[in-house]
Design a protein around this motif. Structure first.
Motif, PDB file in Angstrom:
ATOM      1  N   ALA A 266       0.833  -1.201   0.000  1.00 16.95           N
ATOM      2  CA  ALA A 266       0.000   0.000   0.000  1.00 16.95           C
ATOM      3  C   ALA A 266       0.874   1.261   0.000  1.00 16.95           C
ATOM      4  N   ALA A 267       1.926   1.276   0.835  1.00 17.90           N
ATOM      5  CA  ALA A 267       2.785   2.449   0.931  1.00 17.90           C
ATOM      6  C   ALA A 267       3.532   2.712  -0.376  1.00 17.90           C
ATOM      7  N   TRP A 268       3.908   1.659  -1.086  1.00 22.39           N
ATOM      8  CA  TRP A 268       4.632   1.815  -2.350  1.00 22.39           C
ATOM      9  C   TRP A 268       3.695   2.030  -3.531  1.00 22.39           C
ATOM     10  N   GLU A 269       2.387   1.997  -3.252  1.00 26.64           N
ATOM     11  CA  GLU A 269       1.384   2.171  -4.301  1.00 26.64           C
ATOM     12  C   GLU A 269       1.571   1.164  -5.432  1.00 26.64           C
ATOM     13  N   LEU A 270       1.804  -0.081  -5.029  1.00 22.53           N
ATOM     14  CA  LEU A 270       1.840  -1.159  -6.008  1.00 22.53           C
ATOM     15  C   LEU A 270       0.439  -1.349  -6.576  1.00 22.53           C
TER      16      LEU A 270
END
Length: 351
Positions: A266-270
């Protein structure tokens, strides 16, 4: 018999492999392993998956294995609280690799050219060097002439190969965890992440009919989740001034690897399917099933590579997992186990 040998005997029905300077001793042991593996009856589905993960943790956490000691409850609770704190994400999650969004977009673009991909990769000298080195490694090199340009590397390795290389190079720098109690943890978990990414992509392509690129990132991200769980455990042990013990490490890895991986995704916006597949409510999705199979298959491959399990035993246990036809399982296993593990570290370049 040592505590480790007794533990392994109880788990797999025989002592763990030992490194010997005598070739005939290694050959005799390999024959014994294969005979035992061939004679084992298939185990139940849940038991097979649990044993494979237990074997993986035994490899990663050796030599500090002590199956007879209970976990340190104070250390367990402190680490769980640390992982649950709302500010943990901001302090511990690694930054998203700068080139990740551009690379995901370009690699997924059917009209994207090798030149465009090479132009993006060329912005990062480390990424460029690693890609060329891996393109020349035994796992990917297909001819005697060295690969000396990015565009040629991309052309030779192909779309699937370049996806694997790019993803691995971006994730690997944040995988290394220093832990004196478990000196080979980072190496084993990284190898497991690479194998998981391969198996997940193949399973998604042939069985679950999902996006192989998303499945590949699931395999890598779960490995990164395991590394960050260990990092949190080591930090809390230092704070409490206690030793990092095997039972606590195994319990936390089992419970927290996937939740932490979901936070990273989620944090890396995968891509959305990646972090959805890591959520409990999506455990039955095709991508989640590909990840589940891949983690077990990668553990079986590692155990076989390290001499603790015969290939026939690994396949027999994987057959107990649901949803993978026998012909697809055999094809994935051959692709998974037939190639070397590229660790991306200079000292392991020939692994």
């Amino acid at each position: 018999m040592t505590g480790f040998a007794r533990w392994w005997w109880g788990l797999f029905g025989r002592p763990p492999g030992r490194t010997s300077s005598r070739l005939h001793q290694r050959a005799d042991y390999a024959e014994q392993v294969q005979r035992v593996a061939d004679s084992l009856a298939p185990v139940a589905q849940d038991d097979a998956e649990a044993r494979l993960h237990a074997g993986l943790y035994a490899l990663a956490l050796h030599p500090a294995l002590d199956g007879g000691c209970p976990p340190n409850q104070a250390l367990l609770e402190a680490t769980r609280q640390a992982l649950q704190r709302s500010d943990w994400n901001a302090r511990q999650l690694p930054r998203r690799p700068q080139l990740l969004p551009q690379l995901i977009q370009t690699v997924n673009d059917p009209d994207g050219s090798a030149r465009a991909t090479a132009a993006i990769i060329g912005q990062d000298p480390v990424l460029t060097g690693n890609l060329l080195r891996i393109a020349n490694s035994p796992a990917f090199r297909m001819q005697e002439r060295p690969v000396d340009s990015l565009q040629r590397a991309i052309t030779l390795v192909g779309t699937e190969g370049i996806r694997q290389i790019i993803s691995a190079v971006l994730v690997q720098p944040v995988m290394h965890i220093q832990c004196q109690a478990f000196p080979q943890f980072s190496t084993i978990i990284w190898e497991h992440a690479l194998l998981s990414s391969r198996a997940a992509a193949d399973h998604a392509r042939t069985v679950s009919q999902c996006d192989p690129f998303a499945a590949q990132w699931l395999g890598l991200t779960q490995g990164l989740g395991a590394a960050l769980v260990m990092k949190a455990l080591v930090q809390e042990a230092e704070t409490l001034q206690v030793a990092v013990d095997y039972p606590s490490a195994e319990a936390l890895l089992r419970q927290w690897t996937l939740p932490v991986a979901q936070r990273i995704a989620a944090a890396w916006e995968l891509p959305l399917p990646v972090h959805q597949a890591l959520e409990p409510e999506h455990a039955g999705s095709g991508l989640a099933q590909s990840l589940r199979f891949a983690r077990a298959a990668a553990a079986a491959s590692l155990l076989a590579r390290h001499g603790h399990m015969g290939q026939s035993q690994g396949l027999a246990w994987l057959e107990q997992l649901p949803g993978t036809p026998a012909h697809a399982l055999l094809w994935i296993w051959r692709r998974l186990h037939g190639r070397s593990v590229e660790t991306l570290a200079d000292e392991h370049a020939d692994a």
